[in-house]
Enzyme design. Structure first.
Site, PDB file in Angstrom:
ATOM      1  N   CYS A  63       0.810  -1.223   0.000  1.00  0.00           N
ATOM      2  CA  CYS A  63       0.000   0.000   0.000  1.00  0.00           C
ATOM      3  C   CYS A  63       0.847   1.279   0.000  1.00  0.00           C
ATOM      4  CB  CYS A  63      -0.967  -0.013   1.169  1.00  0.00           C
ATOM      5  SG  CYS A  63      -0.208  -0.481   2.728  1.00  0.00           S
ATOM      6  N   HIS A  80      -3.013   6.393   4.384  1.00  0.00           N
ATOM      7  CA  HIS A  80      -1.592   6.621   4.675  1.00  0.00           C
ATOM      8  C   HIS A  80      -1.158   7.979   4.096  1.00  0.00           C
ATOM      9  CE1 HIS A  80      -1.480   2.557   5.930  1.00  0.00           C
ATOM     10  NE2 HIS A  80      -0.767   2.000   4.976  1.00  0.00           N
TER      11      HIS A  80
END
Ligand code: A2P
Length: 347
Positions: free
Chosen positions: A130, A244
């Site tokens: 990710c 994130h």
């Protein structure tokens, strides 16, 4: 897209699994049959999909019989065991774990960057890490115009990357902290509420880098097909529930300006500029949550490099969407669009 596909989701009840369902529904992926798979604990549960309840089945060796595409997000060991079984049964596996990413025979795909790599699969396609996806979706169009030679990345990673249980631990520990109650963390290695810590993956004693940091280096080289690009990452878990963020510094082959970077990114697929110095408004995980684009801002010349070849920026992306489920569904869509899904299924 007139063909319909039989789809399985391994890990359907997990943090990413739920997002697979949402993405498939919202994007109208052509599905004739949907099989939801999880552990014995979830057997018999139902999950809503397109207005009906689908019953969750226990994942077994026969779960992939008569399946065209199988999305996996149930952890590396499940992928290692059941990925090859699913591929052998004739499904194309799109795997969200790190189990196969660096296998030279497994394509590692971000559709905005290397969709053509998917054609080379032997039954398994890997979805990248990710943090890697969120960093390099905006870096690729820059790399194509002015080759990036070096990347320094610092990540601010949300609980979602460690799964649904970690998200719950963040909620629970925050409540306990505010109510002055003791809380024993069981999912993550350190107290999470009002704290941050080095990413919870193993450190390689030879390099001093943890697994997440190493993934960012090796995966970027594979996806960019550029073995010479130099990358150093510091990965940190922060008490954010979802999405994130990353501070990125890149050094290009030739001088580059913030205006050029803004120009390049203004039309880049999968990227949204959020760069308003006047209002001090830049990418935030709160804004990135729930959307497919990677937000990019704080674009500025790196003042520590007098050559003018380096740029700093800050990005935020939804780890569960572009960092996981959405990218995997986009891989399947790219294959459908190119006619690769049906022809790849050997039945
Ligand atoms: P379950 O909900 O039944 O435990 P997350 O990434 O959020 O932690 O989710 C992990 C996913 O992987 C969940 O859907 C979980 O199912 C599934 N899973 C975990 N262990 C197994 C297993 N041994 N067999 C099948 N699915 C599993």
């Amino acid at each position: 897209m007139s063909e319909q596909y039989r789809v399985a989701i391994a890990g359907a009840t997990g943090a990413v699994g739920v997002e697979f369902l949402e993405c498939l529904e919202k994007r109208d992926f052509p599905i004739s049959e949907l099989r939801l798979l999880a552990s014995a604990r979830s057997k018999g549960k139902t999950m809503p999909f397109r207005g009906r309840d689908v019953v969750v089945e226990e994942l077994t060796e026969h779960s992939f019989d008569n399946i065209d595409v199988a999305f996996f997000s149930a952890g590396g060991s499940i992928s290692k065991k059941f990925g090859p079984i699913a591929a052998k049964a004739g499904a194309v596996v799109v795997d969200n774990s790190s189990a196969f990413r660096m296998d030279p025979s497994v394509p590692l795909v971000i559709p905005e960057i290397n969709p053509e790599a998917a054609a080379q699969h032997h039954g398994i396609i890997a979805n990248p890490n990710c943090s890697t996806i969120i960093a390099i979706v905006p870096l690729w169009p820059i790399h194509k115009k002015n080759r990036i030679r070096r990347i320094i990345a610092s990540t601010y990673q949300a609980a979602s990357g460690a799964g649904a249980a970690a998200m719950e631990e963040l909620r629970e520990s925050t409540r306990a902290h505010l109510e002055n109650r003791d809380f024993q963390n069981t999912v993550l290695p350190h107290p999470y509420a009002f704290n941050l810590f080095s990413h919870n993956s193993k450190i390689d004693p030879a390099t001093g880098y943890n697994e997440e940091e190493t993934k960012m280096s090796v995966e970027t080289r594979k996806i960019f097909n550029d073995p010479d690009i130099r990358i150093s990452a510091t990965c940190v878990r922060v008490p954010v529930l979802r999405a994130h963020s990353e501070a990125l510094t890149i050094e290009c082959e030739r001088p580059i300006t913030p205006a050029e970077v803004r120009q390049i990114l203004s039309t880049a697929p999968g990227v949204k500029l959020v760069d308003d110095p006047e209002k001090n408004y830049f990418p935030m995980p709160k804004d990135a949550s729930g959307q497919g684009d990677v937000l990019v801002g704080r674009i500025r010349q790196d003042s520590s490099d007098p050559s003018g070849k380096s740029i700093c920026m800050f990005v935020a992306g939804d780890q569960l969407l572009k960092g996981a489920a959405l990218n995997a569904v986009q891989i399947a869509e790219a294959m459908v669009e190119r006619g690769w899904l049906k022809s790849a299924v050997a039945k």
